[in-house]
Design an enzyme around this catalytic site. Structure first.
Site, short mmCIF file in Angstrom:
data_model
loop_
_atom_site.label_atom_id
_atom_site.label_comp_id
_atom_site.label_asym_id
_atom_site.label_seq_id
_atom_site.Cartn_x
_atom_site.Cartn_y
_atom_site.Cartn_z
N CYS A 126 0.81 -1.22 0.00
CA CYS A 126 0.00 0.00 0.00
C CYS A 126 0.84 1.27 0.00
CB CYS A 126 -0.95 0.01 1.19
SG CYS A 126 -0.14 0.25 2.79
N ASP B 154 -5.78 -1.97 8.54
CA ASP B 154 -5.79 -3.25 9.24
C ASP B 154 -4.42 -3.91 9.10
OD1 ASP B 154 -6.91 -5.34 10.74
OD2 ASP B 154 -7.45 -6.44 8.94
N TYR C 82 -9.31 -13.03 19.48
CA TYR C 82 -8.12 -12.63 20.24
C TYR C 82 -8.21 -13.09 21.70
CZ TYR C 82 -7.01 -9.24 16.49
OH TYR C 82 -6.71 -8.62 15.30
#
Length: 151
Positions: A42, A62, A136
């Site tokens: 990116c 993210d 998580y």
């Protein structure tokens, strides 16, 4: 228009499977009338968008959690600051930037991140929310940032 950039082909392919329930078959192709999926790093794209003056209403990061360290130094923090700065550069004046923080137990790391927000070239305000992330097995902090009114 939605542009998704992910460096990992496996993530993109998994998204095509797991998002089928809300996206239907739209992600069977990587470009459509109102979306584009780019499987690359990116950073060059963010730099290009910034250089061209392209702005986004929302940027969702993210990439990574806030690093755990004694000081906000080193390559992980440098990367976090780079992505943060580039993302704010391409954000519309009334846009929002969404990102994960870290475990709510990592108070020092979260505070170091918030300190970094105060050092950005463009002034930002933020809110944070702590939610349970079942995968998580803990409470996780998520941030929403926006450009502050310049004085």
């Amino acid at each position: 228009m939605i542009t998704m950039i992910d460096i990992d082909r496996m993530v993109v392919d998994a998204a095509k499977i797991h998002l089928r329930g809300i996206c239907g078959d739209a992600m069977d192709r990587e470009e459509g009338d109102n979306y584009k999926i780019i499987v690359e790093d990116c950073v060059p794209h963010l730099k290009k968008f910034a250089a061209e003056g392209q702005k986004f209403d929302y940027v969702i990061n993210d990439l990574t959690a806030i690093p755990i360290s004694l000081e906000p130094t080193g390559s992980f923090w440098d990367f976090l600051r780079l992505i943060l700065s580039l993302s704010i550069d391409v954000l519309e004046e009334d846009g929002k930037y969404f990102t994960q923080g870290n475990s709510s137990n990592m108070r020092d790391a979260l505070q170091m991140y918030e300190d970094q927000l105060n050092k950005l070239e463009v002034k930002v305000s933020f809110s944070k929310e702590t939610v349970c992330v079942p995968s998580y097995h803990e409470l996780w902090v998520f941030y929403t940032l926006w450009k502050s009114a310049q004085s």
